[in-house]
Design a protein around this motif. Structure first.
Motif, PDB file in Angstrom:
ATOM      1  N   SER A  96       0.829  -1.207   0.000  1.00  0.00           N
ATOM      2  CA  SER A  96       0.000   0.000   0.000  1.00  0.00           C
ATOM      3  C   SER A  96       0.862   1.256   0.000  1.00  0.00           C
ATOM      4  CB  SER A  96      -0.919  -0.014   1.227  1.00  0.00           C
ATOM      5  OG  SER A  96      -1.679   1.166   1.293  1.00  0.00           O
ATOM      6  N   SER A  97       1.888   1.257   0.844  1.00  0.00           N
ATOM      7  CA  SER A  97       2.771   2.425   0.949  1.00  0.00           C
ATOM      8  C   SER A  97       3.537   2.656  -0.343  1.00  0.00           C
ATOM      9  CB  SER A  97       3.756   2.207   2.107  1.00  0.00           C
ATOM     10  OG  SER A  97       4.684   3.262   2.187  1.00  0.00           O
ATOM     11  N   LEU A  98       4.041   1.568  -0.920  1.00  0.00           N
ATOM     12  CA  LEU A  98       4.808   1.697  -2.159  1.00  0.00           C
ATOM     13  C   LEU A  98       3.919   2.134  -3.316  1.00  0.00           C
ATOM     14  CD1 LEU A  98       7.598   1.404  -3.387  1.00  0.00           C
ATOM     15  CD2 LEU A  98       7.123  -1.028  -3.783  1.00  0.00           C
ATOM     16  N   THR A  99       2.702   1.643  -3.338  1.00  0.00           N
ATOM     17  CA  THR A  99       1.748   2.040  -4.382  1.00  0.00           C
ATOM     18  C   THR A  99       1.456   3.535  -4.298  1.00  0.00           C
ATOM     19  OG1 THR A  99       0.710  -0.151  -4.380  1.00  0.00           O
ATOM     20  CG2 THR A  99      -0.566   1.658  -5.320  1.00  0.00           C
ATOM     21  N   GLU A 100       1.292   4.006  -3.069  1.00  0.00           N
ATOM     22  CA  GLU A 100       1.026   5.432  -2.858  1.00  0.00           C
ATOM     23  C   GLU A 100       2.239   6.271  -3.269  1.00  0.00           C
ATOM     24  OE1 GLU A 100      -0.227   8.481   0.792  1.00  0.00           O
ATOM     25  OE2 GLU A 100      -0.171   6.294   1.108  1.00  0.00           O
ATOM     26  N   GLU A 101       3.438   5.820  -2.883  1.00  0.00           N
ATOM     27  CA  GLU A 101       4.655   6.549  -3.235  1.00  0.00           C
ATOM     28  C   GLU A 101       4.842   6.598  -4.753  1.00  0.00           C
ATOM     29  OE1 GLU A 101       9.535   6.313  -2.721  1.00  0.00           O
ATOM     30  OE2 GLU A 101       8.246   4.751  -1.876  1.00  0.00           O
ATOM     31  N   LEU A 102       4.601   5.462  -5.400  1.00  0.00           N
ATOM     32  CA  LEU A 102       4.749   5.386  -6.853  1.00  0.00           C
ATOM     33  C   LEU A 102       3.782   6.332  -7.551  1.00  0.00           C
ATOM     34  CD1 LEU A 102       6.190   4.007  -9.207  1.00  0.00           C
ATOM     35  CD2 LEU A 102       4.510   2.153  -9.067  1.00  0.00           C
ATOM     36  N   SER A 103       2.572   6.414  -7.012  1.00  0.00           N
ATOM     37  CA  SER A 103       1.573   7.305  -7.589  1.00  0.00           C
ATOM     38  C   SER A 103       2.043   8.763  -7.507  1.00  0.00           C
ATOM     39  CB  SER A 103       0.239   7.135  -6.864  1.00  0.00           C
ATOM     40  OG  SER A 103      -0.718   8.046  -7.341  1.00  0.00           O
ATOM     41  N   LYS A 104       2.622   9.148  -6.378  1.00  0.00           N
ATOM     42  CA  LYS A 104       3.106  10.520  -6.207  1.00  0.00           C
ATOM     43  C   LYS A 104       4.284  10.815  -7.138  1.00  0.00           C
ATOM     44  CE  LYS A 104       1.663  11.020  -1.381  1.00  0.00           C
ATOM     45  NZ  LYS A 104       2.111  11.172   0.027  1.00  0.00           N
ATOM     46  N   LEU A 105       5.186   9.844  -7.269  1.00  0.00           N
ATOM     47  CA  LEU A 105       6.339  10.030  -8.160  1.00  0.00           C
ATOM     48  C   LEU A 105       5.882  10.194  -9.605  1.00  0.00           C
ATOM     49  CD1 LEU A 105       8.820   7.365  -6.700  1.00  0.00           C
ATOM     50  CD2 LEU A 105       8.984   9.856  -6.493  1.00  0.00           C
ATOM     51  N   GLU A 106       4.916   9.376 -10.016  1.00  0.00           N
ATOM     52  CA  GLU A 106       4.410   9.450 -11.390  1.00  0.00           C
ATOM     53  C   GLU A 106       3.683  10.768 -11.620  1.00  0.00           C
ATOM     54  OE1 GLU A 106       2.098   5.882 -11.472  1.00  0.00           O
ATOM     55  OE2 GLU A 106       3.711   4.679 -12.362  1.00  0.00           O
ATOM     56  N   GLN A 107       2.996  11.231 -10.580  1.00  0.00           N
ATOM     57  CA  GLN A 107       2.297  12.523 -10.694  1.00  0.00           C
ATOM     58  C   GLN A 107       3.308  13.659 -10.875  1.00  0.00           C
ATOM     59  OE1 GLN A 107      -0.178  13.441  -7.344  1.00  0.00           O
ATOM     60  NE2 GLN A 107      -1.059  15.260  -8.286  1.00  0.00           N
ATOM     61  N   GLU A 108       4.369  13.634 -10.061  1.00  0.00           N
ATOM     62  CA  GLU A 108       5.410  14.668 -10.172  1.00  0.00           C
ATOM     63  C   GLU A 108       6.089  14.599 -11.537  1.00  0.00           C
ATOM     64  OE1 GLU A 108       9.578  16.119  -7.993  1.00  0.00           O
ATOM     65  OE2 GLU A 108       8.403  14.449  -7.160  1.00  0.00           O
TER      66      GLU A 108
ATOM     67  N   GLU B  61      15.854  11.753 -12.594  1.00  0.00           N
ATOM     68  CA  GLU B  61      15.911  11.113 -11.279  1.00  0.00           C
ATOM     69  C   GLU B  61      14.600  10.377 -10.979  1.00  0.00           C
ATOM     70  OE1 GLU B  61      16.271  12.403  -6.565  1.00  0.00           O
ATOM     71  OE2 GLU B  61      16.709  13.861  -8.148  1.00  0.00           O
ATOM     72  N   LEU B  62      13.496  11.049 -11.317  1.00  0.00           N
ATOM     73  CA  LEU B  62      12.181  10.441 -11.090  1.00  0.00           C
ATOM     74  C   LEU B  62      11.995   9.173 -11.917  1.00  0.00           C
ATOM     75  CD1 LEU B  62       9.900  13.617 -10.989  1.00  0.00           C
ATOM     76  CD2 LEU B  62      10.304  12.018  -9.093  1.00  0.00           C
ATOM     77  N   GLU B  63      12.444   9.202 -13.156  1.00  0.00           N
ATOM     78  CA  GLU B  63      12.311   8.043 -14.030  1.00  0.00           C
ATOM     79  C   GLU B  63      13.044   6.829 -13.461  1.00  0.00           C
ATOM     80  OE1 GLU B  63      13.645   9.575 -17.752  1.00  0.00           O
ATOM     81  OE2 GLU B  63      11.678  10.440 -18.261  1.00  0.00           O
ATOM     82  N   GLU B  64      14.221   7.056 -12.896  1.00  0.00           N
ATOM     83  CA  GLU B  64      14.979   5.969 -12.288  1.00  0.00           C
ATOM     84  C   GLU B  64      14.287   5.470 -11.016  1.00  0.00           C
ATOM     85  OE1 GLU B  64      17.805   3.063 -11.548  1.00  0.00           O
ATOM     86  OE2 GLU B  64      17.223   4.150 -13.378  1.00  0.00           O
ATOM     87  N   LEU B  65      13.782   6.426 -10.216  1.00  0.00           N
ATOM     88  CA  LEU B  65      13.068   6.048  -8.999  1.00  0.00           C
ATOM     89  C   LEU B  65      11.815   5.237  -9.328  1.00  0.00           C
ATOM     90  CD1 LEU B  65      13.267   9.306  -6.817  1.00  0.00           C
ATOM     91  CD2 LEU B  65      14.215   7.058  -6.233  1.00  0.00           C
ATOM     92  N   ILE B  66      11.068   5.715 -10.329  1.00  0.00           N
ATOM     93  CA  ILE B  66       9.836   5.020 -10.739  1.00  0.00           C
ATOM     94  C   ILE B  66      10.156   3.617 -11.224  1.00  0.00           C
ATOM     95  CG2 ILE B  66       8.003   4.995 -12.479  1.00  0.00           C
ATOM     96  CD1 ILE B  66       7.959   8.087 -12.233  1.00  0.00           C
ATOM     97  N   ARG B  67      11.246   3.501 -12.015  1.00  0.00           N
ATOM     98  CA  ARG B  67      11.622   2.179 -12.529  1.00  0.00           C
ATOM     99  C   ARG B  67      11.922   1.221 -11.380  1.00  0.00           C
ATOM    100  NH1 ARG B  67      15.888  -0.900 -13.494  1.00  0.00           N
ATOM    101  NH2 ARG B  67      17.319   0.581 -12.489  1.00  0.00           N
ATOM    102  N   ARG B  68      12.685   1.682 -10.384  1.00  0.00           N
ATOM    103  CA  ARG B  68      13.068   0.830  -9.263  1.00  0.00           C
ATOM    104  C   ARG B  68      11.851   0.496  -8.389  1.00  0.00           C
ATOM    105  NH1 ARG B  68      17.803   4.291  -8.264  1.00  0.00           N
ATOM    106  NH2 ARG B  68      16.864   4.801  -6.239  1.00  0.00           N
ATOM    107  N   ARG B  69      11.006   1.497  -8.181  1.00  0.00           N
ATOM    108  CA  ARG B  69       9.815   1.257  -7.346  1.00  0.00           C
ATOM    109  C   ARG B  69       8.866   0.253  -8.016  1.00  0.00           C
ATOM    110  NH1 ARG B  69      12.890   3.606  -4.709  1.00  0.00           N
ATOM    111  NH2 ARG B  69      12.533   5.259  -3.175  1.00  0.00           N
ATOM    112  N   ARG B  70       8.739   0.344  -9.323  1.00  0.00           N
ATOM    113  CA  ARG B  70       7.864  -0.602 -10.026  1.00  0.00           C
ATOM    114  C   ARG B  70       8.393  -2.029  -9.915  1.00  0.00           C
ATOM    115  NH1 ARG B  70       6.599   2.844 -15.597  1.00  0.00           N
ATOM    116  NH2 ARG B  70       4.847   4.099 -14.728  1.00  0.00           N
ATOM    117  N   ILE B  71       9.698  -2.176 -10.047  1.00  0.00           N
ATOM    118  CA  ILE B  71      10.309  -3.507  -9.909  1.00  0.00           C
ATOM    119  C   ILE B  71      10.060  -4.051  -8.505  1.00  0.00           C
ATOM    120  CG2 ILE B  71      12.511  -4.749  -9.794  1.00  0.00           C
ATOM    121  CD1 ILE B  71      13.536  -2.901 -12.020  1.00  0.00           C
TER     122      ILE B  71
END
Length: 223
Positions: A27-39, A61-71
């Motif tokens: 749940s937490s990671l899903t929420e974080e990923l949503s915020k990163l994608e929004q930014e 930086e966001l693209e790399e974070l999003i990639r890692r969070r999705r994995i």
């Protein structure tokens, strides 16, 4: 509570705790990923609109974070969460195995006693029905034969006749002043009575009666 049961209960509680932790992480990671994608989306909108203040470095930086969070999220949902759910299911199954901890023997003993009592009542009721049917047949059969001997049967005499016999064979019964005094054949009466108690049993009995009627195996009668 024995040591084994205590260990089983502890295993269940531990598995529940682990599952909650994994679900919370998802749940937490899903929420974080949503915020990163929004930014990330906001920066892309700035770039598309030709903004000079769009933070290109932050976008990368966001693209790399999003990639890692999705994995990470895919691993949690695809491997960790199912493992945690299975671990809890297994622990709860083992808890059932320690039957005394949840009263299986006691509950089964209660069922056995109640079932034996119910069967005794059913058997007694069947015997009462059989006796009542036999008593009626013993009383009415000579009367039916007497009326039949006189030729007073439905179809051969006026249906308004004061006394006549309707039906054939075991179904033959008296009709007096328009009132029919009939009793179902015992097996059919019992089947009909039992059928009212359960829909599945009704179907089973109906197929049995149909098979008996045509002298064929019960399994040959469609459901």
């Amino acid at each position: 509570m024995t040591k084994k049961i205590t260990e089983t209960v502890a295993a269940v509680e531990s598995a529940k705790k682990s599952l909650v932790e994994v679900e919370t992480a998802v749940s937490s990671l899903t929420e974080e990923l949503s915020k990163l994608e929004q930014e990330h989306g906001q920066i892309e909108e700035q770039i598309e609109s030709g903004s000079l203040v769009a933070d290109i470095d932050r976008k990368a930086e966001l693209e790399e974070l999003i990639r890692r969070r999705r994995i990470h999220l895919e691993d949690l949902e695809g491997r960790v969460l199912p493992d945690a759910e299975h671990a809890l299911a297994y622990a709860e199954a083992m808890e059932v195995g320690d039957s005394s901890s949840i009263g299986v023997p006691e509950k089964h003993a209660e069922y056995v006693a109640a079932a034996e009592s119910a069967r005794a009542k059913i058997n007694a009721g069947i015997e009462e029905l059989k006796a009542a049917t036999a008593e009626w047949e013993e009383f009415s059969r000579p009367l039916v034969q007497r009326v039949e001997k006189a030729g007073l049967t439905r179809g051969k005499v006026d249906a308004e006749a004061r006394v006549l016999v309707a039906g054939h064979g075991r179904n033959a019964h008296l009709v007096i002043d328009g009132t029919e005094y009939a009793a179902p054949e015992f097996n059919r009466d019992l089947a009909g009575t039992l059928s009212t108690a359960d829909e599945y049993l009704a179907g089973t009995l109906a197929r049995g009666l149909e098979a008996r009627k045509w002298n064929v195996p019960v399994h040959s009668i469609g459901r």
